[in-house]
Write an enzyme that holds these catalytic residues in place. Structure first.
Site, PDB file in Angstrom:
ATOM      1  N   LYS A  58       0.755  -1.407   0.684  1.00  0.00           N
ATOM      2  CA  LYS A  58       0.185  -0.034   0.404  1.00  0.00           C
ATOM      3  C   LYS A  58       0.796   1.097   0.248  1.00  0.00           C
ATOM      4  CE  LYS A  58      -3.501  -2.826   2.159  1.00  0.00           C
ATOM      5  NZ  LYS A  58      -4.268  -2.969   3.010  1.00  0.00           N
ATOM      6  N   GLN A 117      -4.812  -1.160   9.842  1.00  0.00           N
ATOM      7  CA  GLN A 117      -4.000  -2.562   9.074  1.00  0.00           C
ATOM      8  C   GLN A 117      -5.700  -3.877   9.529  1.00  0.00           C
ATOM      9  OE1 GLN A 117      -3.186  -3.571   6.220  1.00  0.00           O
ATOM     10  NE2 GLN A 117      -4.224  -5.514   5.891  1.00  0.00           N
ATOM     11  N   ASP A 123     -11.529   3.618   3.835  1.00  0.00           N
ATOM     12  CA  ASP A 123     -11.148   1.920   3.143  1.00  0.00           C
ATOM     13  C   ASP A 123     -12.785   1.132   3.250  1.00  0.00           C
ATOM     14  OD1 ASP A 123      -9.318  -0.110   3.121  1.00  0.00           O
ATOM     15  OD2 ASP A 123      -8.919  -0.382   5.625  1.00  0.00           O
TER      16      ASP A 123
END
Ligand code: NAP
Length: 300
Positions: free
Chosen positions: A52, A107, A130
């Site tokens: 990422k 995460q 997200d």
């Protein structure tokens, strides 16, 4: 039969994102910033986070990696979880207030005992790239402007890229998780997409009876061979979301990755199928960059 190449689509979209990022920088002096928070050193999480960060920098964005170490175990698991939670909450509060940061990602999974819902809820919805906070999920459900969750959004892009017009088509989704199955079903059924959707799960007695009627099948079960060629209507489009490690002594790491669809038998019946790896995977990070850019554009 066509392979739906997620790497090619991701590359095209990333080039477009990089171009828009450069334009934002040149015209407004703003660089989209993404903070990625990792707790501990889980190898799979480390590799996802690294990918990422790399993609972020390649797109010309500002990447802020934050590593939160797991405190030494003092025998009190509740205290340990509470310490991690407090550190996460204070870090997120700082990032929520930081104008250089347009996207915040934690995460997952978090260490056992840490309240994931509480942590995700602490992210400001306008930085939740997200698309996991209840506010964003609710907005998606009622069709309001929001950050779409990355993997489901990438799946819709892949179906469109395959050349299929989803309007009026029957889509079957296998799997009802909050991060893949359910949001994919919601996106497919939106008026602008206009597919008819069947959502299958472990409580569905005969999944083949549904998939054999489907123009498109999205399989996100996390189990190899959940979908086989005999379960498909000829010409169907297959999006294989699953990522499963299976032992393979011929590989240096001793395993290989397979999806949830049996590629060989499905490829004989489908008109198009995503490979694993190289299908859905590259799209997930791409849609994260997309959301980060959207966030920076909306804030400026
Ligand atoms: P998950 O949370 O484990 O959910 C799996 C879902 O599939 C559950 O709803 C489960 O049903 C259902 N299911 C499991 N076995 C089934 C079967 N034999 N028949 C019908 N339904 C079945 O998994 P997830 O997070 O959605 O992820 C699914 C897969 O996609 C995993 O392999 C994951 O690694 C992969 N993934 C890939 C990406 C990417 O970027 N490439 C992103 C996310 C996930 P119940 O609800 O009844 O238990």
């Amino acid at each position: 039969m066509k392979i739906i190449d997620g790497k090619v689509l991701a590359q095209n979209l990333r080039a477009e994102i990089a171009e828009k990022t450069a334009k934002l920088k040149a015209e407004k002096g703003v660089t989209p910033g993404l903070a990625v928070i990792l707790v501990g050193e889980n190898p799979a999480s480390v590799s996802y986070v690294t990918a990422k960060e790399k993609a972020c920098v390649e797109a010309g964005m500002f990447s802020l990696p934050i590593n939160i170490p797991v405190p030494t175990d003092n025998g009190d698991a509740t205290l340990l979880s509470r310490q991690i939670e407090n550190k996460l909450l204070s870090t997120i509060a700082e990032l929520n207030a930081d104008p250089k940061i347009h996207g915040i990602l934690v995460q997952l999974p978090l260490p056992k005992g840490v309240d994931e819902k509480k942590i995700i809820n602490a992210i400001a919805p306008e930085k939740d790239v997200d698309g996991f906070t209840p506010v964003n999920v609710g907005r998606m459900l009622i069709g309001e402007r929001c950050f779409l969750p990355c993997t489901p959004h990438g799946i819709i892009k892949l179906i469109e890229f395959s050349g299929m017009d989803l309007k009026g088509k029957h889509a079957v989704v296998i799997g009802r998780s909050n991060i893949v199955g359910k949001p994919v079903a919601v996106l497919l059924v939106r008026k602008e997409t206009n597919a008819t959707v069947t959502l299958c799960h472990t409580g569905t007695p005969d999944i083949g009876a549904f998939t054999r009627q489907a123009d498109v099948v999205v399989v996100a079960a996390g189990r190899p061979n959940t979908l086989t060629g005999d379960m498909l209507k000829p010409g169907a489009v297959v999006i294989d979301v699953g990522v499963n490690r299976i032992p393979d002594a011929t590989k240096p790491k001793g395993f290989r990755l397979v999806g949830d669809a049996d590629f060989e038998s499905c490829a004989k019946v489908a008109s198009a199928i995503t490979p694993v790896p190289g299908g859905v995977g590259p799209m997930t990070i791409t849609m994260l960059l997309w959301n980060t850019l959207e966030s920076a554009l909306a804030a400026n």
